[in-house]
Each structure stands twice: as structure tokens, then as C-alpha cells.
Design a protein around this motif. Structure first.
Motif, PDB file in Angstrom:
ATOM      1  N   GLU B 361       1.027  -1.335  -0.080  1.00 37.04           N
ATOM      2  CA  GLU B 361       0.007   0.213  -0.085  1.00 37.04           C
ATOM      3  C   GLU B 361       1.017   1.353   0.028  1.00 37.04           C
ATOM      4  O   GLU B 361       2.365   1.838   0.462  1.00 37.04           O
ATOM      5  CB  GLU B 361      -0.961  -0.281   0.976  1.00 37.04           C
ATOM      6  CG  GLU B 361      -2.322  -1.373   1.211  1.00 37.04           C
ATOM      7  CD  GLU B 361      -2.709  -0.822   2.006  1.00 37.04           C
ATOM      8  OE1 GLU B 361      -4.095  -1.294   2.244  1.00 37.04           O
ATOM      9  OE2 GLU B 361      -2.532  -0.927   3.456  1.00 37.04           O
ATOM     10  N   ASN B 363       0.429   4.310   1.236  1.00 38.19           N
ATOM     11  CA  ASN B 363      -0.092   4.565   2.693  1.00 38.19           C
ATOM     12  C   ASN B 363      -1.234   3.943   3.835  1.00 38.19           C
ATOM     13  O   ASN B 363      -1.662   3.788   4.416  1.00 38.19           O
ATOM     14  CB  ASN B 363      -0.854   5.828   2.846  1.00 38.19           C
ATOM     15  CG  ASN B 363      -0.080   7.094   2.122  1.00 38.19           C
ATOM     16  OD1 ASN B 363       0.553   7.404   2.281  1.00 38.19           O
ATOM     17  ND2 ASN B 363      -0.700   7.597   0.526  1.00 38.19           N
ATOM     18  N   PRO B 364      -0.140   2.180   4.288  1.00 38.92           N
ATOM     19  CA  PRO B 364      -0.801   1.100   5.126  1.00 38.92           C
ATOM     20  C   PRO B 364      -1.491   2.073   6.306  1.00 38.92           C
ATOM     21  O   PRO B 364      -2.127   1.078   6.643  1.00 38.92           O
ATOM     22  CB  PRO B 364       0.351   0.042   5.591  1.00 38.92           C
ATOM     23  CG  PRO B 364       1.543   1.002   4.635  1.00 38.92           C
ATOM     24  CD  PRO B 364       1.297   1.837   3.784  1.00 38.92           C
ATOM     25  N   MET B 365      -1.510   3.185   6.549  1.00 43.22           N
ATOM     26  CA  MET B 365      -1.775   3.880   7.896  1.00 43.22           C
ATOM     27  C   MET B 365      -3.021   3.874   7.474  1.00 43.22           C
ATOM     28  O   MET B 365      -3.597   4.347   8.610  1.00 43.22           O
ATOM     29  CB  MET B 365      -1.023   4.971   8.468  1.00 43.22           C
ATOM     30  CG  MET B 365      -1.109   4.174  10.335  1.00 43.22           C
ATOM     31  SD  MET B 365      -1.372   6.779  10.981  1.00 43.22           S
ATOM     32  CE  MET B 365      -2.782   7.029  10.565  1.00 43.22           C
ATOM     33  N   LEU B 366      -3.611   4.332   6.364  1.00 42.86           N
ATOM     34  CA  LEU B 366      -5.029   4.918   5.921  1.00 42.86           C
ATOM     35  C   LEU B 366      -5.228   3.577   4.974  1.00 42.86           C
ATOM     36  O   LEU B 366      -5.940   4.158   4.312  1.00 42.86           O
ATOM     37  CB  LEU B 366      -4.371   5.683   4.880  1.00 42.86           C
ATOM     38  CG  LEU B 366      -3.809   6.939   5.360  1.00 42.86           C
ATOM     39  CD1 LEU B 366      -3.191   8.123   5.389  1.00 42.86           C
ATOM     40  CD2 LEU B 366      -4.902   7.214   6.967  1.00 42.86           C
ATOM     41  N   GLY B 367      -4.886   2.376   4.765  1.00 41.72           N
ATOM     42  CA  GLY B 367      -5.375   1.247   4.505  1.00 41.72           C
ATOM     43  C   GLY B 367      -6.113   0.095   4.531  1.00 41.72           C
ATOM     44  O   GLY B 367      -7.008   0.625   5.895  1.00 41.72           O
ATOM     45  N   LEU B 368      -6.240  -0.412   4.118  1.00 38.91           N
ATOM     46  CA  LEU B 368      -7.110  -2.159   4.445  1.00 38.91           C
ATOM     47  C   LEU B 368      -6.477  -2.477   5.748  1.00 38.91           C
ATOM     48  O   LEU B 368      -5.185  -2.945   5.882  1.00 38.91           O
ATOM     49  CB  LEU B 368      -6.175  -2.962   4.048  1.00 38.91           C
ATOM     50  CG  LEU B 368      -7.182  -4.068   3.724  1.00 38.91           C
ATOM     51  CD1 LEU B 368      -8.743  -4.405   3.976  1.00 38.91           C
ATOM     52  CD2 LEU B 368      -7.496  -5.598   2.397  1.00 38.91           C
ATOM     53  N   VAL B 371     -11.181  -2.102  11.354  1.00 35.86           N
ATOM     54  CA  VAL B 371     -12.575  -2.963  11.075  1.00 35.86           C
ATOM     55  C   VAL B 371     -12.436  -3.510   9.749  1.00 35.86           C
ATOM     56  O   VAL B 371     -13.466  -4.415   8.938  1.00 35.86           O
ATOM     57  CB  VAL B 371     -13.781  -2.486  10.897  1.00 35.86           C
ATOM     58  CG1 VAL B 371     -13.777  -0.770  10.454  1.00 35.86           C
ATOM     59  CG2 VAL B 371     -14.565  -2.311  11.475  1.00 35.86           C
ATOM     60  N   ARG B 372     -11.555  -2.518   8.808  1.00 33.43           N
ATOM     61  CA  ARG B 372     -11.609  -3.090   7.014  1.00 33.43           C
ATOM     62  C   ARG B 372     -11.344  -4.067   7.099  1.00 33.43           C
ATOM     63  O   ARG B 372     -11.933  -5.040   5.833  1.00 33.43           O
ATOM     64  CB  ARG B 372     -10.518  -2.235   6.585  1.00 33.43           C
ATOM     65  CG  ARG B 372     -11.064  -0.659   6.549  1.00 33.43           C
ATOM     66  CD  ARG B 372     -10.163   0.454   6.187  1.00 33.43           C
ATOM     67  NE  ARG B 372     -10.479   1.534   7.293  1.00 33.43           N
ATOM     68  CZ  ARG B 372      -9.807   2.420   7.341  1.00 33.43           C
ATOM     69  NH1 ARG B 372      -8.619   2.985   6.617  1.00 33.43           N
ATOM     70  NH2 ARG B 372      -9.949   3.991   8.095  1.00 33.43           N
ATOM     71  N   ILE B 375     -14.243  -6.748   7.417  1.00 33.23           N
ATOM     72  CA  ILE B 375     -15.144  -6.326   6.470  1.00 33.23           C
ATOM     73  C   ILE B 375     -14.427  -7.878   4.992  1.00 33.23           C
ATOM     74  O   ILE B 375     -15.431  -8.132   4.835  1.00 33.23           O
ATOM     75  CB  ILE B 375     -15.576  -5.235   5.962  1.00 33.23           C
ATOM     76  CG1 ILE B 375     -16.850  -4.840   7.498  1.00 33.23           C
ATOM     77  CG2 ILE B 375     -15.854  -5.098   5.173  1.00 33.23           C
ATOM     78  CD1 ILE B 375     -16.765  -3.299   7.646  1.00 33.23           C
ATOM     79  N   PHE B 376     -13.145  -7.572   5.066  1.00 31.78           N
ATOM     80  CA  PHE B 376     -12.595  -7.765   3.558  1.00 31.78           C
ATOM     81  C   PHE B 376     -12.180  -9.406   3.631  1.00 31.78           C
ATOM     82  O   PHE B 376     -12.704 -10.093   3.366  1.00 31.78           O
ATOM     83  CB  PHE B 376     -11.504  -7.399   3.547  1.00 31.78           C
ATOM     84  CG  PHE B 376     -10.703  -7.134   2.617  1.00 31.78           C
ATOM     85  CD1 PHE B 376     -11.132  -6.980   1.019  1.00 31.78           C
ATOM     86  CD2 PHE B 376      -9.807  -8.274   2.215  1.00 31.78           C
ATOM     87  CE1 PHE B 376     -10.775  -7.487   0.638  1.00 31.78           C
ATOM     88  CE2 PHE B 376      -9.106  -8.789   0.915  1.00 31.78           C
ATOM     89  CZ  PHE B 376      -9.938  -8.237  -0.206  1.00 31.78           C
TER      90      PHE B 376
END
Lengths: 582, 582
Positions: B361, B363-368, B371-372, B375-376
Motif C-alpha cells: 500500500e 499509505n498503509p496507515m490509511l489502508g486495509l 475493521v476494514r 469486513i474484507f
């Protein structure tokens, strides 16, 4: 549905007739001409702002459109017709385009790594993903026609071909897509420029068309009604002229990144980054400054008499250096003598790798960029500001009317803006004084981080203007990196985990509330503050209505969405608006 | 300063005598014993909460401390004495520690890539950087003694040695550092555990000391006075016991990342990530679930009768896979036959690289993550929740009193929490019902993104509790990635561009305001909501005072700062507090 009973006609059910954008304008115009509705009603209720940009796009020639059968149909993800040769990877799209070929990029889905190929393409066709997929969002943002989610198409990426209903399209074969209705044709169809586009360019036949008359008449009403001014995001003289032709009242965001790119500048930019003392750094600035002054001359001339908000350099420096992984592999192979390099070349590569490594960041979006760069490399912003002031002074001396506004990005504390202003304002004043010209240059900031929004009162004391950078504000408020959430945004929309795509329409309860706080507290602290928005939301009708409601002074959007924003901001004032974007 | 004039004694100037933390407690105790001040005055005015943790750290034996001359003096960046062999790279620190050696890591400065070596060291010594440098912040966070900015030391990293005032210390030579006063000794000095630490462990001599008596007496007063409860952030039974001994009233943050690490689990975790169908994924969960149940059994037993807030998996999946650059280089060298690999091995590596590439990613801090992920990868959180519920049910059947609370990280919309809860709550209920035990398990969320804070009212409708994740909230509100701002945070502090280091003390105007909004609107929407903080700020005295003021129910901090938080929260209630952290 109707029935006739006891001699009476009963309408059992009605539904709104689906009209194309073209029909909307022509019908409304006819009704006004016939006195059935008045102009205000037409503008307020009969025109869909979100579909207006379709009318500026090329279309497939009418007789061909009637005669030909599409091989597939997908979602109308980004309006307009496009013709080109099929390519199946972003790299191929990029390479073919460099050789002068027109291409249609065909992919199952796209991702951020495909960007260079997408913007090099005439059109984009995907077999998966919806109207908010990565492909669709990028295409609309860049004004590239796109058909997405054409599920009947089977793509064989390795063999570089697609097949659909027994037809096979190989790399290099012609494709035509119509992003306005989602149709795909496995052949080269003739397109024609839109009537409005032709009329704007002065073509006399187009100027006699009913559509153009409708457009002129209703946009005049809209411009009279709206309170919001409409500016454009434009980085070059070409884009600036384009924006002005579409009615832009200034530039709300002139990005300066591209002024650090190009063969002529690459060496100086690298020197600026690699320099380990101020003298070497200054040498690089001395190369860049006159080139950037030329850039600004062109833009200010194109926008003569209108404000141009210039954003000082924003992206992290490593974006101007090679990719870390690629360079690591190169060095490893050279060290293993798989790739032969001269000793000196290898040393240089290793030195460069060390610098790339040093500048590499875990989360570049939240790293050394924006005003932090300005603080970290003190000569950088001073150089940009000199180029701006020099260009403005020269035009002013020639009797022109340049109106630059200088915008500092990514500010999060009042002190950042205060100190930058203390450093940069005297630089501008000295140049203007030396040139003997009288010009007021405003200094302001982006509001694009949540802390800046809630501390806007303090920041406003040092700002002449705020411009909401709603792209980054949405990224940080949600903790969503736009580059990374493509993988799950679809799932989020499917499961209704989000009220709407926050990158298409401003998220009112979250991001909108932060903006509202900043508007109120910024104005309370500084009555002269003027306020705008320069995120992509500035061209989204729903978001424009929101911006009108919270009292911004202007919206700024991509040039081809300027008419959309003009109409939407009129509808915002007139109430009852038909503004849905799609 | 004083003078005697006309027979009168004039005090011309006084200054507060600088006392060590030890002296503060002993003097206050003596004054109370002598009736000069009362207990409340002692606790409120005479004790510095921010220095209390010093008293829990090992010290250099008193006679040695008097006799020996330090070779250098730097800043007292993180309290406590540490002895070890000098190493000069993080990798060496890590390797030597694995072999059972005690090491002191010596660096000019540290950066996030050094973390693995820092936490493997007894102590950290840097020649540059201040008390808020990367080295200092990490050391305090991890409770590792550190001396920073010892500028007289010259480090030769390549030769792996340091020199100071004619003394040379090579790799493997002994060093002793005292992080309480910033001294450095080029020899192995005997240390002794702190008196308080010894007393807590039940040593009778320590229990007779005046310091221990003062500690017991005053902390009893503090505990009676304070309104805030104090929990600890602890991930293992060992840390939980440690926290409990220091007076923690529960665990506010039990991270579960480590439950996905270790040789036994690595293969299953990789399978979970690489699986391309649910059946394969489930096989991985079947391996992990019983192991994680054992982890929870240990923690719940250690915290019997007290709440344990378990955070479901938060970090992005690629953290469990190899580094992209390293793997790319490996594959390139293997393909060039520089490194010989069997064909099958190479294929496997290439497949792994493809996956790492896919998960990589910008920007991993703002990625998957957070809770994402839940859900994933639908099976993931369900597996964790089963392990929690199973462990709790088993203990309950044995007559114990486990009190798990399940916390969903990184929530940004109400729907995320609602849907996760709808999926996971029945899983818990079924297990408890089948086991025939009566237990209420709460579900709540972290508030760690700005949008979650301003939309807290909606989110609270689906939450039993909120826990403020002020680390991430500060990162996103400021747009500061902690991993990346080390390079310019020093400059920011020097130029006073920041009111204070926002990762040490809560930034009240920005982050604090977001918290205040969330507290008020969360409580208004859900009167039963309970609220805490689990960011590192929970152990910072100034931040504890702020948390008291906005009405949180508890703070949670690292185990060794629990006494600090207990004292600070008492002082918050008692007014006029001496809480400065350093």
C-alpha cells in the motif's frame, strides 16, 4: 398508464421520461420559447447540472450511432465517445501513446499503478467495477470517456485480447466506446466534436444550433442567479485558457509540481534534493527560478485580470527520485555483475539509493510534504515566490493585470503559516518595490487536515484566504488513502457501509462538519477572510450546493466541470434543484 | 540569596530546590509525619506524577554512583540504569540479544527501522537528538532506559566503536548508562532493582524503607481521591500480572497482533493471507483458534474479576509478509542465477512476491486495516471472537470471573460497527449459551479517526463503549505519520511550530477538541456508554488531567506508568497539581 372509464381519462401512473442531457436543454428551451415555463423554472427544475459535462464531449456520428450494433454494454462511467486501438496494460497504453497512437485501455479493473497508462488513453474500458470504481473515478476526474463493468467481455491479459459474443479484439484492433450510454463497438467509428465545444471554438453552424442558444440563454440566467463564484483548477496556460472559455472566474488551484518535471529541469531538481549544503542547493534554485518564472508568465497572461491561486510545492521529494525497489534491484544486479556498470556509475547509483532510502517514508501522505517541505528546505518556497513575484511585476509593468495569490499547503498550526508568511512576504514586497509596481499579493492556506479545520480561528489570523482541500481532508478524516482503498471501497458501497463515496461527494456529517467549523471560526477571527474549495468536490453538484449553504465565496474545479459548477451554484440559490450528479 | 542589614535577615531571592523523585517522596513523608503538612497537601502539591516512574527503575549501586566518574553526560531521556555490551547497529542489537547477550545500542540517532534492535536492548545511547527524539520517545514508551544527545561522544559506525575524551569503546565492550540523570560510564557497573520494585515483589527490607511507606500511604490517598479508573495496555499474562501489581483496574487495550506471530503460527497466518477461497482460509483459522484461546485463557486468568478490552486484529496484512524490496532483490538475484534456487522454490518466491505486491500500500496507515480487515476477511474476526468467548466460557465454568470486552478498531461509520456487531454478537452468544454460562460481553469501538469523533453520536448507538486511540487520532488530525516525522519534528520543536509534541501530550485545541465532541455527543446518544483512552497519552500526567476534565471513565497506559496515572488523576481532582511530565 391510463384508462378511460365512464368517458373520463384517468392517468393511473406516470413516470418521469428519461431524457438525454441534450433533450433536457432543447425541450426546456422550446418550452420557454412557447411560454409554457419561464426561464427561472427551466434553470431551476429542468436541467441536470451533473449531466451538463456530457454535452461538451465528442459523440459518435448520429447516422453511425443508429446503424451500428454494439458488441457489449457496460456502465456509463465517464461521458463522451472515444476511438482507439485496444491495449491491455497501462504500460502498453503509455508506450503506444508516446509513439502517437490513439489507444483504448482495456482492463478487468484498474488500480493506482495504472494511472500513467490511463491518462495516456483516449478511453478506458473495464469488465468489472461500478461507476465508483477506480477506473470510473479517475476517468471522470481526468475527463476521459469510460465504460466500466462491461461484464460480457472476457479479457485474456496474457494473450492481449478480449472476446465478446464470438468477436475477438486483439491488441492493436480498433475499439470505439461511448461513455455517455455505456456502449462498446468492435470497430473504428467516426466521432464528431460536441456542438457546444464547436460553438465555444467559434464554429458558425454550431452557434446557430438550438442547443447552443439554450446553453447561452440559460447559463446567463444561472450566472445572474448564483452567489458562488466559480474558478478552475489549472496548472498550465493551455488549461487556463480552456477554463476561461468555459466561464471560470479565476484559478482556484494552480499546482506547481509539473514545474519541477521535464528533461531540462530534472538535473537541477535532483541536485536540489541531493545537496548537502545550502550553496549547492541554491545553484539548483538558480537554474529553476527563471524557468518557473516563464511558467507563471504564461498562466498569469492567460488569466489576465482574474485571480490565480498558486499552491507552493506540495508532494514529497521522493516522488522526484527513482522507485526504491527498482533501484535496489538494479544495484543488487550490478553488484553481482549480472548487469555491467562502470565503478563510478555503480557508486553513483549506490549514493542515489542511499538518498532514496533516507527519504523513503512509511506513509508519504502524512510525511515530509506541503509546508513541511517549505520549512525543511528554506530556499525552495522563496525561489517559487520570487518566480511568481517576478512574473507578476513584469506583466504589471507591461500594463497587464496579474492577480496572484500565494497558497501554503498542508498547514496544521497557526505558527507554520505565520512563520512562512514572515519569510516570504518580504521577498514579494522587495521584488515589487524594486520593479516599481503597485500590487497586493495575498497569502493564504489550504485547510486540508482535521486539526487545521478545528483550529481555523487561530490560523485565520495569519491568512487572507482559506481553500478547502477536500481530497486530503476526506483522506485524513476517514483514514482512507485514496491510493489504497480501491480494493475495498466497492465492498463498502455494496454493503452500504458508507453513506456515499466520500471522494465524489462531500461527506456532510463528517468532512462537511469540519468545514463548517472552519468557515465559522475562520470568519469570526478574520472578517476579511475569503473562502473557497479546490478539492475535486468543487465540481460535484451536490457538494456545490453544500458549499453554497455553508457560505463559501467560490468553488474551484477541473476546467471541463466549470459549467456544471456554474449551473449547480445557481440551482443552490434558486432552491428545489435537480442536481444529482448521476 | 540573602543579606543581613540593620540586624534583619532579608531573603533576596529564593528558588525551588531541585529534588530527585526519591527526595520528593521522602521529604513529603517526613513533613506529614512531623505534622507540617497534611496528606492531601503532600499528594496534591509535593509529588511530581511525571517522575514517579523513575522510582520503579533499576539504579546504579549507591557507592559506585558516588565513586565512579562518568565519561559523558547527555539528556535524561528515559529513566533507569542499564548495563550491557556496546553494539552499533539495530541488527547487531537484535542478533546479540537473541544469543542471550545484554546490549546497549549506540547510535547517532535512531529511526523507525531500528525498532527491532531498540526493544532488544537494555538501554539506548545517542549522540544527537533531544528528549523528544525518536530514540527518547520509543525508549520511554517501552520503558527502556536511554541517554540521548550525548554530544561529546564520537561514533564511528563503520568501525563499530565510539570515542569520548580519549576513551575508546569498541563493539562488545561494556557500557553503563543512567537514564535518570543522563550519565554514561565506560564500564560494567553493578545495578540494583529499585526499592519500590523490590517491595512490590515482597522483599522485606524494601518493605521497611521509608520510600515504600511513603508510596503506600500517599497512593492510598490518591486512590481515594481520584475519579478516573486506571487500566493498563497489556498483551500477555506476564504484562497483565505486572499491571495488576502496579494497581491497574483492568486492561484497556489488549492488542492481538502477537497472537499471529511465532513459528508455530506463521504458516497458518501465511495461508490465511494467501488463500484464494474460503475453505483454505478456514483451515488456517482452525489452526489459529485453539492457540489464541490459550492466549486469552492466560490473560483473563491474570485479570480475573477485572475488565479486559480485547482489540481485534488491527495492522495491515502485509506486516505479516516479507518486505517488498528485499523479496524483489531476492527474486531478481535468483532469476539471474546469482543465487541458486530450485525451480519450485523460485516459483514459490515469485508467487509470494506477487501477493506482497498486491497487498502493498502507498499509505498503509490509511489502508486495509482495522475493521476494514474484519469486513474484507469475514472469517478473521469471527475466529478471534470465538477464541475469546471460548476462553471466557471455560473460566466461568471453573468458577472464575472473566470480563472480556470486544473492541473493533478504526471504525469511521456507524454502519461498520453495526454490521460487525450483528455478525459477531451472535457468535459469542451461541458459545456462551452452549457452555451454559451467564456472561455479558460488551462490544465497543476505538475512536481514532477524526470522522469517527465528529460522528460519535451515530456510532454510539451501536457501542457499549468508546476507547480513544489518541495515537492514530493525533496522526490523522495532524497528518503526521509517526514513523516519518522524526526527520522534522526536531526542527518543529526548535522553531516552536508546535505547541508541544502531540504524541507525548494530547493537543488540546485540535485532538482534544475532537475528543470533547465525541464524549458529549456519544453520551447524549447513549447514556450507558462508557469511555476511556488507550493511546500512549493515557500515561502522560497533563493528558490525564485533560481526560479527567472532559469526563472519561478511565485511562489506560503501559503497565509501568499505571502509578503515574493513578497519582495524576488524583491531582486532577484535587486541583493545583504538580503534574508536569518532565
Amino acid at each position: 398508464e391510463f384508462t378511460v372509464e365512464e368517458g373520463k381519462l384517468w392517468l393511473l401512473q406516470t413516470r418521469v421520461g428519461k431524457r438525454t442531457s441534450l433533450a433536457e436543454w432543447v425541450i426546456a428551451y422550446d418550452m420557454v420559447q412557447e411560454g409554457l415555463i419561464d426561464e427561472a423554472t427551466a434553470v431551476r427544475d429542468r436541467l441536470t447540472a451533473g449531466k451538463l459535462d456530457e454535452l461538451f464531449k465528442p459523440i459518435i456520428q448520429a447516422e453511425l450511432k443508429d446503424a451500428k450494433e454494439p458488441v457489449a454494454k457496460g456502465l456509463n462511467a465517464s461521458p463522451g465517445a472515444a476511438v482507439g486501438k485496444a491495449v491491455f496494460t497501462a504500460d502498453d497504453a503509455h508506450e503506444w501513446a508516446e509513439k502517437g497512437e490513439k489507444v483504448i485501455l482495456v482492463r478487468r479493473e484498474t488500480n493506482p499503478d495504472d494511472y500513467h497508462g490511463m491518462v495516456a488513453s483516449q478511453g478506458i474500458l473495464t469488465s468489472a467495477g461500478g461507476t465508483n470504481s477506480h477506473a470510473a473515478v479517475v476517468a471522470r476526474g481526468e475527463g476521459i470517456p469510460a465504460v466500466c463493468g462491461a461484464e460480457s467481455i472476457r479479457i485474456d491479459r496474457k494473450a492481449k485480447k478480449l472476446s465478446v459474443k464470438g468477436t475477438e479484439v486483439k491488441e492493436g484492433d480498433w475499439l470505439t466506446i461511448d461513455g455517455t450510454d455505456g456502449t462498446v463497438y468492435a470497430e473504428e467509428l467516426e466521432t464528431e466534436p460536441s456542438v457546444l465545444e464547436a460553438a465555444i471554438l467559434g464554429e458558425s453552424e454550431a452557434r446557430r444550433s438550438k442547443l447552443w442558444k439554450a446553453y447561452e440563454r440559460f447559463m446567463k440566467v444561472a450566472d445572474k442567479q448564483r452567489r458562488l463564484r466559480v474558478r478552475a483548477n489549472a496548472d498550465t496556460p493551455e488549461q487556463s485558457r480552456n477554463a476561461r472559455e468555459r466561464g471560470a472566474q479565476g484559478i482556484g488551484l494552480c499546482r506547481t509540481e509539473h514545474m519541477f518535471l521535464g528533461e531540462e529541469r530534472a538535473a537541477a531538481v535532483r541536485q536540489m534534493i541531493l545537496a548537502d549544503n545550502e550553496a549547492d542547493e541554491q545553484k539548483a534554485y538558480d537554474v529553476l527560478e527563471p524557468l518557473q518564472k516563464q511558467d507563471f508568465l504564461g498562466i498569469f497572461e492567460a488569466m489576465d485580470g482574474l485571480p490565480v491561486t498558486v499552491r507552493l510545492l506540495d508532494p514529497p521529494l521522493h516522488e522526484f527520485l527513482p522507485d526504491h525497489t527498482e533501484l535496489s534491484v538494479e544495484v543488487a544486479l550490478a553488484e553481482a555483475r549480472v548487469v555491467k556498470l562502470k565503478k563510478k556509475e555503480l557508486e553513483e547509483k549506490k549514493e542515489l539509493l542511499a538518498k532514496v532510502d533516507e527519504l523513503r517514508e512509511a506513509n508519504p501522505m502524512l510525511g515530509l510534504r506541503g509546508v513541511r517541505l517549505g520549512i525543511f528546505k528554506p530556499g525552495l518556497y522563496a525561489m517559487q515566490v520570487r518566480a511568481i513575484a517576478d512574473a507578476a511585476a513584469e506583466l504589471k509593468q507591461k500594463g497587464k493585470d496579474p492577480r496572484p495569490e500565494i497558497m501554503i499547503p498542508l498547514v496544521v498550526t497557526a505558527e507554520e503559516l505565520q512563520q512562512m508568511r514572515e519569510e516570504l512576504e518580504p521577498v514579494v514586497e522587495r521584488i515589487l518595490r524594486d520593479a516599481g509596481v503597485d500590487l497586493h499579493v495575498e497569502f493564504g492556506t489550504m485547510i486540508e487536515l482535521p486539526r487545521a479545520a478545528v483550529c481555523a480561528g487561530e490560523i485565520a489570523e495569519h491568512a487572507d484566504f482559506f481553500s478547502f482541500g477536500t481530497n486530503d481532508l476526506s483522506q485524513t478524516a476517514f483514514g482512507f488513502s485514496r491510493d489504497d482503498i480501491g480494493g475495498f471501497l466497492g465492498l463498502y458501497e455494496e454493503r452500504k457501509l458508507l453513506p456515499a463515496n466520500p471522494f465524489a461527494t462531500i461527506d456532510e456529517p463528517g468532512v462537511g462538519r469540519l468545514m463548517d467549523i472552519a468557515v465559522n471560526e475562520g470568519r469570526a477571527a478574520n472578517g476579511n477572510l475569503h473562502l473557497g474549495i479546490c478539492g475535486e468536490h468543487g465540481g460535484d453538484p451536490e457538494s456545490v450546493v453544500f458549499c453554497d449553504r455553508i457560505g463559501l465565496d467560490y468553488v474551484s474545479c477541473s476546467p471541463f466541470r466549470v459549467p456544471v459548477a456554474r449551473l449547480a451554484s445557481a440551482q443552490a440559490v434558486m432552491g428545489e434543484a435537480t442536481t444529482s450528479s448521476r
